[in-house]
Design an enzyme around this catalytic site. Sequence first.
Site, PDB file in Angstrom:
ATOM      1  N   CYS A 150       0.738  -1.289  -0.023  1.00  0.00           N
ATOM      2  CA  CYS A 150       0.114   0.072  -0.031  1.00  0.00           C
ATOM      3  C   CYS A 150       1.138   1.111   0.009  1.00  0.00           C
ATOM      4  CB  CYS A 150      -0.986   0.055   1.193  1.00  0.00           C
ATOM      5  SG  CYS A 150      -0.375  -0.658   2.812  1.00  0.00           S
ATOM      6  N   HIS A 233      -2.469   6.253   4.506  1.00  0.00           N
ATOM      7  CA  HIS A 233      -0.946   6.513   4.957  1.00  0.00           C
ATOM      8  C   HIS A 233      -0.601   7.667   4.366  1.00  0.00           C
ATOM      9  CE1 HIS A 233      -1.427   2.336   6.124  1.00  0.00           C
ATOM     10  NE2 HIS A 233      -0.742   1.509   5.141  1.00  0.00           N
TER      11      HIS A 233
HETATM   12  N1  LIG Z   1      -4.810  -4.086   5.212  1.00  0.00           N
HETATM   13  C1  LIG Z   1      -4.073  -3.312   4.161  1.00  0.00           C
HETATM   14  O1  LIG Z   1      -4.063  -1.940   4.091  1.00  0.00           O
HETATM   15  C2  LIG Z   1      -3.658  -3.999   3.037  1.00  0.00           C
HETATM   16  C3  LIG Z   1      -3.050  -2.992   1.912  1.00  0.00           C
HETATM   17  C4  LIG Z   1      -2.339  -3.765   1.016  1.00  0.00           C
HETATM   18  C5  LIG Z   1      -2.292  -5.387   0.796  1.00  0.00           C
HETATM   19  N2  LIG Z   1      -2.691  -5.879   1.841  1.00  0.00           N
HETATM   20  C6  LIG Z   1      -2.449  -7.244   2.086  1.00  0.00           C
HETATM   21  O2  LIG Z   1      -3.866  -7.792   1.729  1.00  0.00           O
HETATM   22  C7  LIG Z   1      -4.054  -9.249   2.237  1.00  0.00           C
HETATM   23  C8  LIG Z   1      -5.099  -9.174   3.321  1.00  0.00           C
HETATM   24  O3  LIG Z   1      -4.966  -8.066   4.234  1.00  0.00           O
HETATM   25  P1  LIG Z   1      -5.972  -7.923   5.370  1.00  0.00           P
HETATM   26  O4  LIG Z   1      -5.367  -6.498   5.975  1.00  0.00           O
HETATM   27  O5  LIG Z   1      -7.221  -7.713   4.727  1.00  0.00           O
HETATM   28  O6  LIG Z   1      -5.814  -9.023   6.285  1.00  0.00           O
HETATM   29  P2  LIG Z   1      -6.864  -9.532   7.273  1.00  0.00           P
HETATM   30  O7  LIG Z   1      -7.828  -8.423   7.940  1.00  0.00           O
HETATM   31  O8  LIG Z   1      -6.060 -10.288   8.323  1.00  0.00           O
HETATM   32  O9  LIG Z   1      -7.678 -10.546   6.668  1.00  0.00           O
HETATM   33  C9  LIG Z   1      -7.183 -11.744   6.126  1.00  0.00           C
HETATM   34  C10 LIG Z   1      -8.482 -12.433   5.540  1.00  0.00           C
HETATM   35  O10 LIG Z   1      -8.103 -13.744   5.165  1.00  0.00           O
HETATM   36  C11 LIG Z   1      -9.005 -14.871   5.334  1.00  0.00           C
HETATM   37  N3  LIG Z   1      -8.305 -16.240   5.432  1.00  0.00           N
HETATM   38  C12 LIG Z   1      -7.022 -16.609   6.005  1.00  0.00           C
HETATM   39  N4  LIG Z   1      -6.567 -17.760   5.816  1.00  0.00           N
HETATM   40  C13 LIG Z   1      -7.596 -18.166   4.751  1.00  0.00           C
HETATM   41  C14 LIG Z   1      -7.907 -19.259   4.202  1.00  0.00           C
HETATM   42  N5  LIG Z   1      -6.946 -20.420   4.259  1.00  0.00           N
HETATM   43  N6  LIG Z   1      -8.708 -19.539   3.259  1.00  0.00           N
HETATM   44  C15 LIG Z   1      -9.451 -18.677   3.114  1.00  0.00           C
HETATM   45  N7  LIG Z   1      -9.290 -17.313   3.904  1.00  0.00           N
HETATM   46  C16 LIG Z   1      -8.670 -17.293   4.648  1.00  0.00           C
HETATM   47  C17 LIG Z   1      -9.158 -14.451   6.836  1.00  0.00           C
HETATM   48  O11 LIG Z   1     -10.468 -15.279   7.061  1.00  0.00           O
HETATM   49  P3  LIG Z   1     -10.755 -15.686   8.775  1.00  0.00           P
HETATM   50  O12 LIG Z   1     -10.992 -14.498   9.668  1.00  0.00           O
HETATM   51  O13 LIG Z   1     -11.876 -16.389   8.608  1.00  0.00           O
HETATM   52  O14 LIG Z   1      -9.619 -16.508   9.205  1.00  0.00           O
HETATM   53  C18 LIG Z   1      -9.574 -13.029   6.687  1.00  0.00           C
HETATM   54  O15 LIG Z   1     -10.773 -12.731   5.977  1.00  0.00           O
HETATM   55  C19 LIG Z   1      -2.665  -9.481   2.870  1.00  0.00           C
HETATM   56  O16 LIG Z   1      -1.754 -10.240   2.119  1.00  0.00           O
HETATM   57  C20 LIG Z   1      -2.098  -7.881   3.187  1.00  0.00           C
HETATM   58  O17 LIG Z   1      -0.577  -7.993   3.316  1.00  0.00           O
HETATM   59  C21 LIG Z   1      -3.533  -5.389   3.060  1.00  0.00           C
END
Ligand SMILES: NC(=O)c1ccc[n+]([C@@H]2O[C@H](COP(=O)([O-])OP(=O)(O)OC[C@H]3O[C@@H](n4cnc5c(N)ncnc54)[C@H](OP(=O)(O)O)[C@@H]3O)[C@@H](O)[C@H]2O)c1
Length: 342
Positions: A150, A233
């Site tokens: 991001c 950010h």
């Molecule tokens: N947050 C940001 O600003 C941002 C920005 C750019 C990129 N990213 C990237 O985007 C991705 C997601 O980030 P996030 O911030 O949304 O993380 P998050 O809030 O921790 O969400 C992760 C999601 O993945 C699901 N999950 C985990 N293991 C799984 C599996 N085996 N099968 C299916 N679903 C699964 C979780 O579901 P459960 O709750 O059911 O486990 C949850 O819904 C990451 O790779 C992160 O580095 C994030």
Amino acid sequence: MTKIKVGILGCTGMVGQAFMWLLAHHKQFDISFLGASSLRNDKYYVDEVNWIFPFPMPESVKNKKCEAINFAKIKDRGVRIIFSALPADQARKIEPELREHNFYVFSNAGALRYEEDVPILIPEVNLDDINLIEKQGFPGKGFVITNANCSTTGLTVALSPLKKFGIREVFVSTYQSVSGAGYPGISFLDISGNAIPYIKNEEHKMIIETKKILGLEADIYPTCVRIPTLWGHLETVWVTLEDRVEKEDITGAWSTCKSASPRLASMPDNPIIYREDEDFPQPKMSFFGTPPGMTVFIGQLKKINNRIGFTLLVNNIIKGAAGGSIQNAEAFVQAYGGELKT
Ligand SMILES: NC(=O)c1ccc[n+]([C@@H]2O[C@H](COP(=O)([O-])OP(=O)(O)OC[C@H]3O[C@@H](n4cnc5c(N)ncnc54)[C@H](OP(=O)(O)O)[C@@H]3O)[C@@H](O)[C@H]2O)c1
């Protein structure tokens, strides 16, 4: 127009919620598969998600059911395009398998970003890199297109129009919101009234990804800090240029930043907005702009000899994540649309 069926993996997470909100009323895409971890299989989205996104949950998604990831099921549903919001460790395993099964994956995870044939795509910056999917075997096979980390997204959007002045070195300090750490993310006790000058791997990502996206040789010196804001950010940047420029050259270059042509549905008319207000930009403006959260806002332009400084704001979960992925899918459909009918 018949909508293209898409799936979202990680639909309950921070980025997953942004996908659900952005795609609920999207003109081209229809949410047809809500991938979640297996414990949530066959349960209603509204009951499974802890909705912290700052706009109401769309009615149309509340009673959709979450499903464990099952490739055959996704295919039977007529879905080819998959938006991945999986944690990196899960993405590292699942995304290559999806590609093998001929899916078109638009990922937010860092897992495959550094593979040579996997583009880190930002349409207003490096649209031509979309051709890399052909090296992955498309149209015969599936592919993965990633978006950048991001904070790198905001930085590269701002730097791209300045490349013509010769970028020699970049110093960037970030002030990153807690939503960037996902949900549940950082504990309140750790971040409240505090700032944490460490975000795992973030500085390394900014160096590698900025160089890959912009094709830059320049030296990049990031410092990344988590601060107790919710969304967006902020980044302060100093750039050493080869050329002697005036401030007007810089603002003029930013004003030429445009989307693909014709304009992608989720792209603002002006992807960069520069303003001279003395206190601009601020994280509370993260969802400003049309569409909300898709614009990179820049202010505080300074010049000392051949160095220029500025402050930018990027919405980490919209432009820096879900919204960026959706723009990439729109760019793919614009470039290769016919292939989706096979
Ligand atoms: N947050 C940001 O600003 C941002 C920005 C750019 C990129 N990213 C990237 O985007 C991705 C997601 O980030 P996030 O911030 O949304 O993380 P998050 O809030 O921790 O969400 C992760 C999601 O993945 C699901 N999950 C985990 N293991 C799984 C599996 N085996 N099968 C299916 N679903 C699964 C979780 O579901 P459960 O709750 O059911 O486990 C949850 O819904 C990451 O790779 C992160 O580095 C994030």
